[in-house]
Each structure stands twice: as C-alpha cells, then as structure tokens.
Scaffold this motif. Sequence first.
Motif, PDB file in Angstrom:
ATOM      1  N   TRP A   1       0.215  -0.734   0.085  1.00 36.35           N
ATOM      2  CA  TRP A   1      -0.273   0.186  -0.410  1.00 36.35           C
ATOM      3  C   TRP A   1       0.748   1.159   0.139  1.00 36.35           C
ATOM      4  O   TRP A   1       1.821   1.204   0.993  1.00 36.35           O
ATOM      5  CB  TRP A   1      -0.404   0.028   0.927  1.00 36.35           C
ATOM      6  CG  TRP A   1      -1.914   1.160   1.917  1.00 36.35           C
ATOM      7  CD1 TRP A   1      -3.123   1.255   0.059  1.00 36.35           C
ATOM      8  CD2 TRP A   1      -2.790   2.062   2.172  1.00 36.35           C
ATOM      9  NE1 TRP A   1      -3.454   2.382   0.791  1.00 36.35           N
ATOM     10  CE2 TRP A   1      -2.648   2.830   2.204  1.00 36.35           C
ATOM     11  CE3 TRP A   1      -2.145   1.829   3.461  1.00 36.35           C
ATOM     12  CZ2 TRP A   1      -4.099   3.233   3.156  1.00 36.35           C
ATOM     13  CZ3 TRP A   1      -1.987   2.505   4.774  1.00 36.35           C
ATOM     14  CH2 TRP A   1      -3.095   3.922   4.516  1.00 36.35           C
ATOM     15  N   GLY A   2       0.671   2.657  -1.119  1.00 38.22           N
ATOM     16  CA  GLY A   2       1.185   3.010  -0.855  1.00 38.22           C
ATOM     17  C   GLY A   2       1.616   4.037   0.017  1.00 38.22           C
ATOM     18  O   GLY A   2       3.026   4.608   0.874  1.00 38.22           O
ATOM     19  N   PRO A   3       0.758   4.369   1.269  1.00 37.49           N
ATOM     20  CA  PRO A   3       1.443   4.795   2.247  1.00 37.49           C
ATOM     21  C   PRO A   3       1.935   4.522   3.535  1.00 37.49           C
ATOM     22  O   PRO A   3       2.744   5.231   3.991  1.00 37.49           O
ATOM     23  CB  PRO A   3      -0.037   5.367   3.190  1.00 37.49           C
ATOM     24  CG  PRO A   3      -1.072   5.821   1.966  1.00 37.49           C
ATOM     25  CD  PRO A   3      -0.752   4.554   0.851  1.00 37.49           C
TER      26      PRO A   3
ATOM     27  N   ARG B   1       4.760   1.832   1.787  1.00 38.72           N
ATOM     28  CA  ARG B   1       5.242   2.177   1.686  1.00 38.72           C
ATOM     29  C   ARG B   1       6.456   3.680   2.669  1.00 38.72           C
ATOM     30  O   ARG B   1       7.333   3.335   2.899  1.00 38.72           O
ATOM     31  CB  ARG B   1       5.604   2.121   0.284  1.00 38.72           C
ATOM     32  CG  ARG B   1       6.963   2.253  -0.430  1.00 38.72           C
ATOM     33  CD  ARG B   1       6.510   2.480  -1.923  1.00 38.72           C
ATOM     34  NE  ARG B   1       5.600   1.525  -2.630  1.00 38.72           N
ATOM     35  CZ  ARG B   1       5.439   0.655  -3.294  1.00 38.72           C
ATOM     36  NH1 ARG B   1       7.031   0.146  -3.369  1.00 38.72           N
ATOM     37  NH2 ARG B   1       5.598  -0.090  -3.997  1.00 38.72           N
ATOM     38  N   GLN B   2       5.299   4.537   1.863  1.00 42.18           N
ATOM     39  CA  GLN B   2       6.435   5.949   2.687  1.00 42.18           C
ATOM     40  C   GLN B   2       6.851   6.163   3.315  1.00 42.18           C
ATOM     41  O   GLN B   2       7.769   6.569   4.536  1.00 42.18           O
ATOM     42  CB  GLN B   2       4.876   6.875   1.509  1.00 42.18           C
ATOM     43  CG  GLN B   2       5.062   7.322   0.900  1.00 42.18           C
ATOM     44  CD  GLN B   2       6.109   7.369   0.436  1.00 42.18           C
ATOM     45  OE1 GLN B   2       7.501   8.262   0.383  1.00 42.18           O
ATOM     46  NE2 GLN B   2       6.491   6.290  -1.229  1.00 42.18           N
ATOM     47  N   SER B   3       5.486   5.000   4.787  1.00 45.63           N
ATOM     48  CA  SER B   3       5.702   5.098   6.306  1.00 45.63           C
ATOM     49  C   SER B   3       6.786   4.025   6.535  1.00 45.63           C
ATOM     50  O   SER B   3       8.064   4.934   7.448  1.00 45.63           O
ATOM     51  CB  SER B   3       4.321   4.202   7.139  1.00 45.63           C
ATOM     52  OG  SER B   3       4.891   3.322   6.551  1.00 45.63           O
TER      53      SER B   3
ATOM     54  N   ILE C   1       9.623   4.074   4.170  1.00 44.25           N
ATOM     55  CA  ILE C   1      10.995   4.978   3.535  1.00 44.25           C
ATOM     56  C   ILE C   1      11.189   6.046   5.467  1.00 44.25           C
ATOM     57  O   ILE C   1      12.293   6.365   4.712  1.00 44.25           O
ATOM     58  CB  ILE C   1      10.532   5.440   2.236  1.00 44.25           C
ATOM     59  CG1 ILE C   1      11.084   4.170   1.110  1.00 44.25           C
ATOM     60  CG2 ILE C   1      11.406   6.632   1.725  1.00 44.25           C
ATOM     61  CD1 ILE C   1       9.791   5.057  -0.016  1.00 44.25           C
ATOM     62  N   LYS C   2      10.352   6.838   5.353  1.00 42.87           N
ATOM     63  CA  LYS C   2      10.106   7.748   6.558  1.00 42.87           C
ATOM     64  C   LYS C   2      10.894   7.299   7.965  1.00 42.87           C
ATOM     65  O   LYS C   2      11.461   8.014   8.308  1.00 42.87           O
ATOM     66  CB  LYS C   2       8.822   8.273   6.400  1.00 42.87           C
ATOM     67  CG  LYS C   2       8.940   9.862   7.519  1.00 42.87           C
ATOM     68  CD  LYS C   2       7.362   9.970   7.549  1.00 42.87           C
ATOM     69  CE  LYS C   2       6.939  11.617   8.737  1.00 42.87           C
ATOM     70  NZ  LYS C   2       6.493  11.926   8.524  1.00 42.87           N
TER      71      LYS C   2
ATOM     72  N   LEU D   1      16.271   1.439   1.055  1.00 48.06           N
ATOM     73  CA  LEU D   1      15.602   2.496   0.179  1.00 48.06           C
ATOM     74  C   LEU D   1      15.192   1.823  -1.333  1.00 48.06           C
ATOM     75  O   LEU D   1      13.553   1.844  -1.143  1.00 48.06           O
ATOM     76  CB  LEU D   1      15.901   3.752   0.447  1.00 48.06           C
ATOM     77  CG  LEU D   1      16.325   4.894   2.040  1.00 48.06           C
ATOM     78  CD1 LEU D   1      17.031   5.847   1.857  1.00 48.06           C
ATOM     79  CD2 LEU D   1      15.121   5.037   2.208  1.00 48.06           C
TER      80      LEU D   1
ATOM     81  N   TRP E   1      12.811  -0.999  -0.781  1.00 48.69           N
ATOM     82  CA  TRP E   1      11.803  -0.605  -0.611  1.00 48.69           C
ATOM     83  C   TRP E   1      10.932  -0.027  -1.853  1.00 48.69           C
ATOM     84  O   TRP E   1       9.467  -0.170  -1.931  1.00 48.69           O
ATOM     85  CB  TRP E   1      11.097   0.711   0.450  1.00 48.69           C
ATOM     86  CG  TRP E   1      11.612  -0.652   2.148  1.00 48.69           C
ATOM     87  CD1 TRP E   1      11.825   0.429   2.839  1.00 48.69           C
ATOM     88  CD2 TRP E   1      10.888  -1.194   2.486  1.00 48.69           C
ATOM     89  NE1 TRP E   1      12.559  -0.554   4.254  1.00 48.69           N
ATOM     90  CE2 TRP E   1      11.701  -1.583   3.908  1.00 48.69           C
ATOM     91  CE3 TRP E   1       9.974  -2.350   1.738  1.00 48.69           C
ATOM     92  CZ2 TRP E   1      11.025  -2.607   4.155  1.00 48.69           C
ATOM     93  CZ3 TRP E   1       9.475  -3.248   2.803  1.00 48.69           C
ATOM     94  CH2 TRP E   1      10.093  -3.830   4.473  1.00 48.69           C
ATOM     95  N   ARG E   2      11.569   1.060  -2.398  1.00 47.75           N
ATOM     96  CA  ARG E   2      11.043   1.775  -3.708  1.00 47.75           C
ATOM     97  C   ARG E   2      10.406  -0.122  -4.142  1.00 47.75           C
ATOM     98  O   ARG E   2       9.913   0.724  -5.331  1.00 47.75           O
ATOM     99  CB  ARG E   2      11.509   2.693  -4.198  1.00 47.75           C
ATOM    100  CG  ARG E   2      11.607   4.014  -3.060  1.00 47.75           C
ATOM    101  CD  ARG E   2      12.982   4.795  -3.740  1.00 47.75           C
ATOM    102  NE  ARG E   2      13.165   6.128  -2.492  1.00 47.75           N
ATOM    103  CZ  ARG E   2      14.138   6.895  -2.048  1.00 47.75           C
ATOM    104  NH1 ARG E   2      15.285   6.902  -2.512  1.00 47.75           N
ATOM    105  NH2 ARG E   2      13.785   7.673  -0.987  1.00 47.75           N
TER     106      ARG E   2
ATOM    107  N   GLU F   1       4.017  -3.191  -6.090  1.00 47.76           N
ATOM    108  CA  GLU F   1       2.545  -2.489  -5.805  1.00 47.76           C
ATOM    109  C   GLU F   1       1.418  -4.237  -5.573  1.00 47.76           C
ATOM    110  O   GLU F   1       1.408  -4.227  -4.486  1.00 47.76           O
ATOM    111  CB  GLU F   1       1.988  -2.040  -6.583  1.00 47.76           C
ATOM    112  CG  GLU F   1       0.704  -1.543  -6.063  1.00 47.76           C
ATOM    113  CD  GLU F   1      -0.041   0.538  -6.292  1.00 47.76           C
ATOM    114  OE1 GLU F   1      -0.482   0.509  -6.182  1.00 47.76           O
ATOM    115  OE2 GLU F   1       0.780   0.589  -7.508  1.00 47.76           O
TER     116      GLU F   1
END
Length: 260
Positions: A10-12, A14-16, A18-19, A221, A224-225, A229
């Motif tokens: 899930w996009g959000p 994935r971003q969490s 990475i963050k 990083l 994860w990217r 998807e």
Amino acid sequence: MSGYVLFQMWGPFRQSLIKGHLFYVEQARKRLLSQFADIEADANRATEEWLEQSGQHFDPDRHDPGDFYDAANDVGIEFYGLLSDMREQTRLSVVAGMFHEWDKQLRDWLVREIRHWHHAHNAALKVWSADFSQITDLLESFGWNVRGTDYFRRLDACRLVVNVYKHGEGKSLDELKKNFPEYLDDPFNGSGGAFSNSKYRDHTHLKVSDDHLQSFSDAILAFWRDVPENVFDSQMTNIPDWFGKAINKDRAESQQRSKK
C-alpha cells in the motif's frame, strides 16, 4: 494483470517504511556518530587534563618534566585509540540496527499479507524462521528479479557484515572474505606483501565507513521503493518448496480439524 492479489504494498505504508528508515539514519548520525566528529581534539583534551591533574604532584627536584610529557602523550594516544574503537563499534551497531529493522519489517509485511488469504500459523512461522536466501526465493516467486539488482548485492553485504559483527568467526566471515573483502580492514594496505591477502584477515578487521553506512541505507530505500505494488496469484508460478510445504501443512491440519 488480473486475478487475486496475494501481496500488496500500500502506497502510504511504503512511504511510512521509507520515512521511518530515513529518521533512524538521520538521528543515528546526529545523536550517536556526531559525538566522534573530532576525536583528535578529544584526545588532546585528555592529554591536557592528565597533565593538569598530574602536575599537582610534580616535584622539580625529583621529577623530569620530559617523563611527564611522555606519559601525557601516551595517555592521549591510548584515549584516541579507545575512541576510535568505540566509533567503529557504534557505526557497526547502527548498521546492525538498520538491517535488523529492515529484515523484521519485511517479514512482518509478508506475514500480514499472507494472513489476508491464508489463516493458519505454519506458513507465518516459516516466514519468520526462513533464512535470507529463502526469503529472497519467495520474493523472486513474485516475478521480481531481486537478485539481479545492485541494491540486493549491497543488502547481502550488509547481512554478512552484521553477522560477522554479531558472531565473529564462521560461515559469514568466509563469505565476506570471498565476496566483499572491502569490509575487512587491511592493516598491510599498500605494502604489496603476501599478508595483504584477505585470507589473513579475521572478524577483528571488520570495519565500515560512513560511505558504507550510506550505501547500505540507500540499498534499503531502493528495496522498499522497488517492492511490487500488487502481486497477483497468476504471477506466482514458481513458489519456493519451503513455502509450499508450509501452506500444504496448514491445509492438511485444517482438514484434520474439520473432520473432528
């Protein structure tokens, strides 16, 4: 692509991931590694403090000033060496924490995705106990050529570095010598002698630089990217044997329970 989605990044989420990783690396540099920014100055202060404290006992009629300065110099050299060792150990511990967190997050994601379509425990337990190569096999069964990427090579090197840091001598050290000798400091570097060969290095020569730390971080990083998807059931045509057996065991146990 059609079919049932077995694994979804899930996009959000994935971003969490990475963050969170970026936060870990940034804060490790700021709160831990920055303390070793100028260890030469720290060693000089240790020398001066020793001279100040010992100077109270200096008697010009009995003591040679040169002896005091030599002793102070030895204190500074020892302090510098100990701080250097602590800096190396701190950097290695940061790398270990970074790798272990990535590894746990990956397995946790796999297990949670599996539980959306498979409600039994053997498969989940096997994901947690599988070794790095087995997990990679599972990822490649997605149709994702993980081993063919540059970041996978760096992740593999990071795994070996962390294992050697934790366990010392063993299989991981042998693999590190063979495949990634650059992480084993060469005390004879530049001499051109026979002892410069990596086979003479052991776990005490393990060393990572700030550049290595950044390279490992960039690899995580990139991983994860790059996680697909969506992974559809139609894509998974080459399921690893260990995973298939765990799924079948769960199904067999479920059938046994339904017969009771």
